[in-house]
Design a protein around this motif. Structure first.
Motif, PDB file in Angstrom:
ATOM      1  N   TRP A 103      -6.361  -4.706  -5.652  1.00 52.58           N
ATOM      2  CA  TRP A 103      -5.467  -3.645  -5.143  1.00 52.58           C
ATOM      3  C   TRP A 103      -4.456  -4.220  -4.155  1.00 52.58           C
ATOM      4  N   LYS A 104      -4.936  -5.119  -3.333  1.00 49.19           N
ATOM      5  CA  LYS A 104      -4.040  -5.732  -2.342  1.00 49.19           C
ATOM      6  C   LYS A 104      -2.909  -6.476  -3.054  1.00 49.19           C
ATOM      7  N   ARG A 105      -3.302  -7.214  -4.084  1.00 50.87           N
ATOM      8  CA  ARG A 105      -2.297  -7.969  -4.839  1.00 50.87           C
ATOM      9  C   ARG A 105      -1.279  -7.046  -5.497  1.00 50.87           C
ATOM     10  N   LYS A 106      -1.781  -5.934  -6.057  1.00 46.08           N
ATOM     11  CA  LYS A 106      -0.872  -4.990  -6.739  1.00 46.08           C
ATOM     12  C   LYS A 106       0.173  -4.441  -5.771  1.00 46.08           C
ATOM     13  N   VAL A 107      -0.283  -4.080  -4.595  1.00 43.16           N
ATOM     14  CA  VAL A 107       0.658  -3.525  -3.612  1.00 43.16           C
ATOM     15  C   VAL A 107       1.630  -4.610  -3.159  1.00 43.16           C
ATOM     16  N   GLU A 108       1.093  -5.781  -2.860  1.00 40.37           N
ATOM     17  CA  GLU A 108       1.960  -6.855  -2.363  1.00 40.37           C
ATOM     18  C   GLU A 108       2.956  -7.330  -3.415  1.00 40.37           C
ATOM     19  N   ALA A 109       2.577  -7.190  -4.666  1.00 42.97           N
ATOM     20  CA  ALA A 109       3.514  -7.570  -5.731  1.00 42.97           C
ATOM     21  C   ALA A 109       4.749  -6.669  -5.708  1.00 42.97           C
ATOM     22  N   GLU A 110       4.585  -5.465  -5.240  1.00 41.82           N
ATOM     23  CA  GLU A 110       5.717  -4.525  -5.198  1.00 41.82           C
ATOM     24  C   GLU A 110       6.468  -4.556  -3.880  1.00 41.82           C
ATOM     25  N   VAL A 111       5.736  -4.707  -2.770  1.00 40.56           N
ATOM     26  CA  VAL A 111       6.390  -4.544  -1.462  1.00 40.56           C
ATOM     27  C   VAL A 111       6.258  -5.737  -0.525  1.00 40.56           C
ATOM     28  N   GLY A 112       5.581  -6.773  -0.978  1.00 38.70           N
ATOM     29  CA  GLY A 112       5.389  -7.930  -0.102  1.00 38.70           C
ATOM     30  C   GLY A 112       4.332  -7.645   0.942  1.00 38.70           C
ATOM     31  N   SER A 113       4.411  -8.368   2.040  1.00 40.17           N
ATOM     32  CA  SER A 113       3.382  -8.249   3.069  1.00 40.17           C
ATOM     33  C   SER A 113       3.707  -7.091   4.024  1.00 40.17           C
ATOM     34  N   ILE A 114       2.809  -6.125   4.105  1.00 42.73           N
ATOM     35  CA  ILE A 114       2.997  -4.987   5.013  1.00 42.73           C
ATOM     36  C   ILE A 114       1.681  -4.777   5.777  1.00 42.73           C
ATOM     37  N   PRO A 115       1.702  -4.030   6.886  1.00 44.18           N
ATOM     38  CA  PRO A 115       0.439  -3.763   7.580  1.00 44.18           C
ATOM     39  C   PRO A 115      -0.558  -3.075   6.647  1.00 44.18           C
ATOM     40  N   MET A 116      -1.757  -3.630   6.634  1.00 44.96           N
ATOM     41  CA  MET A 116      -2.800  -3.074   5.776  1.00 44.96           C
ATOM     42  C   MET A 116      -4.087  -2.929   6.569  1.00 44.96           C
ATOM     43  N   VAL A 117      -4.968  -2.083   6.057  1.00 45.71           N
ATOM     44  CA  VAL A 117      -6.261  -1.916   6.691  1.00 45.71           C
ATOM     45  C   VAL A 117      -7.308  -1.745   5.598  1.00 45.71           C
ATOM     46  N   LEU A 118      -8.486  -2.298   5.865  1.00 47.67           N
ATOM     47  CA  LEU A 118      -9.576  -2.189   4.896  1.00 47.67           C
ATOM     48  C   LEU A 118     -10.511  -1.051   5.327  1.00 47.67           C
ATOM     49  N   VAL A 119     -10.817  -0.150   4.396  1.00 53.90           N
ATOM     50  CA  VAL A 119     -11.637   1.011   4.734  1.00 53.90           C
ATOM     51  C   VAL A 119     -12.824   1.136   3.783  1.00 53.90           C
ATOM     52  N   GLN A 120     -13.999   1.172   4.393  1.00 51.42           N
ATOM     53  CA  GLN A 120     -15.211   1.473   3.622  1.00 51.42           C
ATOM     54  C   GLN A 120     -15.533   2.946   3.857  1.00 51.42           C
ATOM     55  N   ASN A 121     -15.287   3.753   2.853  1.00 51.45           N
ATOM     56  CA  ASN A 121     -15.518   5.189   3.013  1.00 51.45           C
ATOM     57  C   ASN A 121     -16.942   5.567   2.563  1.00 51.45           C
ATOM     58  N   LYS A 122     -17.304   6.809   2.847  1.00 53.12           N
ATOM     59  CA  LYS A 122     -18.618   7.389   2.508  1.00 53.12           C
ATOM     60  C   LYS A 122     -19.739   6.672   3.259  1.00 53.12           C
ATOM     61  N   ILE A 123     -19.472   6.338   4.508  1.00 51.72           N
ATOM     62  CA  ILE A 123     -20.472   5.637   5.304  1.00 51.72           C
ATOM     63  C   ILE A 123     -21.671   6.552   5.590  1.00 51.72           C
ATOM     64  N   ASP A 124     -21.467   7.847   5.408  1.00 58.56           N
ATOM     65  CA  ASP A 124     -22.597   8.794   5.538  1.00 58.56           C
ATOM     66  C   ASP A 124     -23.657   8.542   4.462  1.00 58.56           C
ATOM     67  N   LEU A 125     -23.256   7.838   3.399  1.00 59.80           N
ATOM     68  CA  LEU A 125     -24.207   7.542   2.319  1.00 59.80           C
ATOM     69  C   LEU A 125     -24.729   6.103   2.425  1.00 59.80           C
ATOM     70  N   ILE A 126     -24.811   5.608   3.627  1.00 60.92           N
ATOM     71  CA  ILE A 126     -25.171   4.202   3.862  1.00 60.92           C
ATOM     72  C   ILE A 126     -26.529   3.837   3.252  1.00 60.92           C
ATOM     73  N   ASP A 127     -27.441   4.808   3.173  1.00 64.90           N
ATOM     74  CA  ASP A 127     -28.762   4.524   2.592  1.00 64.90           C
ATOM     75  C   ASP A 127     -28.670   4.163   1.116  1.00 64.90           C
ATOM     76  N   ASP A 128     -27.568   4.548   0.519  1.00 65.16           N
ATOM     77  CA  ASP A 128     -27.372   4.272  -0.903  1.00 65.16           C
ATOM     78  C   ASP A 128     -26.298   3.181  -1.099  1.00 65.16           C
ATOM     79  N   ALA A 129     -26.100   2.357  -0.072  1.00 70.73           N
ATOM     80  CA  ALA A 129     -25.011   1.370  -0.106  1.00 70.73           C
ATOM     81  C   ALA A 129     -25.221   0.326  -1.201  1.00 70.73           C
TER      82      ALA A 129
END
Ligand SMILES: Nc1nc2c(ncn2[C@@H]2O[C@H](COP(=O)(O)OP(=O)(O)OP(=O)(O)O)[C@@H](O)[C@H]2O)c(=O)[nH]1
Length: 236
Positions: A103-129
């Motif tokens: 995904w990072k590559r796809k975005v960077e292929a279009e817009v180059g280097s921009i501020p990005m952040v990595l998000v792990q969602n559904k942390i409420d389901l950590i028991d099923d990680a």
């Protein structure tokens, strides 16, 4: 012209595999709601929210892109002009974690280097990680990205994600280009000149006018003509 009259708009794209919670995250942030229903995003959606950072009005335009590859051709074109990006994966979906670099590559292929952040969602389901915390931190380190663990459901850390991106973007434009930093401060006259130059460029058929160099300012920063929209979310 006083600083408060200037508004900065930031286009943020939220990307990641299907069902990781992109639409939910944007809805939570802009509308304060969460729904359990899963409705696949077809193509692209768009919501916005206005926030204030260091007494600057920031309008965050959040673009919700489809996670399914079948929509790649459509969503790709919406990355253009993006100034920040959320790379999201789900705690309960190993594939979504492994797809982050792509995904990072796809975005960077279009817009180059921009501020990005990595998000792990559904942390409420950590028991099923489906991945452990060491792996996620390792990925964040490898990609040089700030890492947040969110639960859109429980409203954990969602605001922090967007505040971080907005702050990072502000710092970037203040640092990179004196002309940009000065304009953010107090040079609306210059802004108007750029805007009119841009209009001229457009009327001359320069269709790239909004995507390159200083002209891009025209799209991102303008006089707030709608203070009444402050704090509001608009579904387009
Ligand atoms: N438990 C839990 N469920 C969540 C969370 N965030 C989203 N969901 C659920 O995950 C499902 C998918 O969420 P969406 O927001 O539609 O996912 P998406 O990434 O936009 O999916 P696409 O549109 O297919 O790309 C929905 O049923 C949401 O209710 C969360 O933090 N915790």
């Amino acid at each position: 012209m006083i600083e408060e009259d200037i508004e900065i708009a930031i286009k943020v794209v939220v990307v990641g595999n299907g069902a990781v919670g992109k639409s939910s995250m944007i809805q939570r942030y802009c509308k304060g709601i969460f729904t359990k229903d899963y409705k696949k995003t077809i193509g692209v959606d768009f919501l916005e929210r206005q926030i204030s950072i260091d007494s600057k009005d920031i309008r965050l335009m959040l673009w919700d892109t489809a996670g399914q590859e079948e929509f790649d051709a459509i969503t790709k074109s919406y990355y253009r002009g993006a100034q920040a990006c959320v790379l999201a994966f789900s705690t309960t979906d190993r594939d979504s974690f492994e797809a982050i670099e792509s995904w990072k590559r796809k975005v960077e292929a279009e817009v180059g280097s921009i501020p990005m952040v990595l998000v792990q969602n559904k942390i409420d389901l950590i028991d099923d990680a489906k991945m452990d915390s060491e792996e996620t931190e390792k990925l964040a380190k490898k990609l040089h990205l700030r890492f947040y663990r969110t639960s859109v459901k429980d409203n954990v850390k969602v605001d922090d994600v967007f505040k971080y991106l907005a702050t990072k973007y502000l710092k970037l434009i203040e640092k990179s280009g004196e002309e940009v930093g000065q304009q953010i401060g107090n040079n609306l006259d210059m802004f108007n000149a750029v805007a009119s130059t841009n209009e001229k460029a457009k009327s001359k058929g320069n269709s790239k006018g909004n995507d390159e160099g200083v002209i891009q300012l025209d799209a991102n920063k303008r006089k707030s003509q709608s203070k009444k929209n402050k704090g509001a979310c608009v579904l387009l």
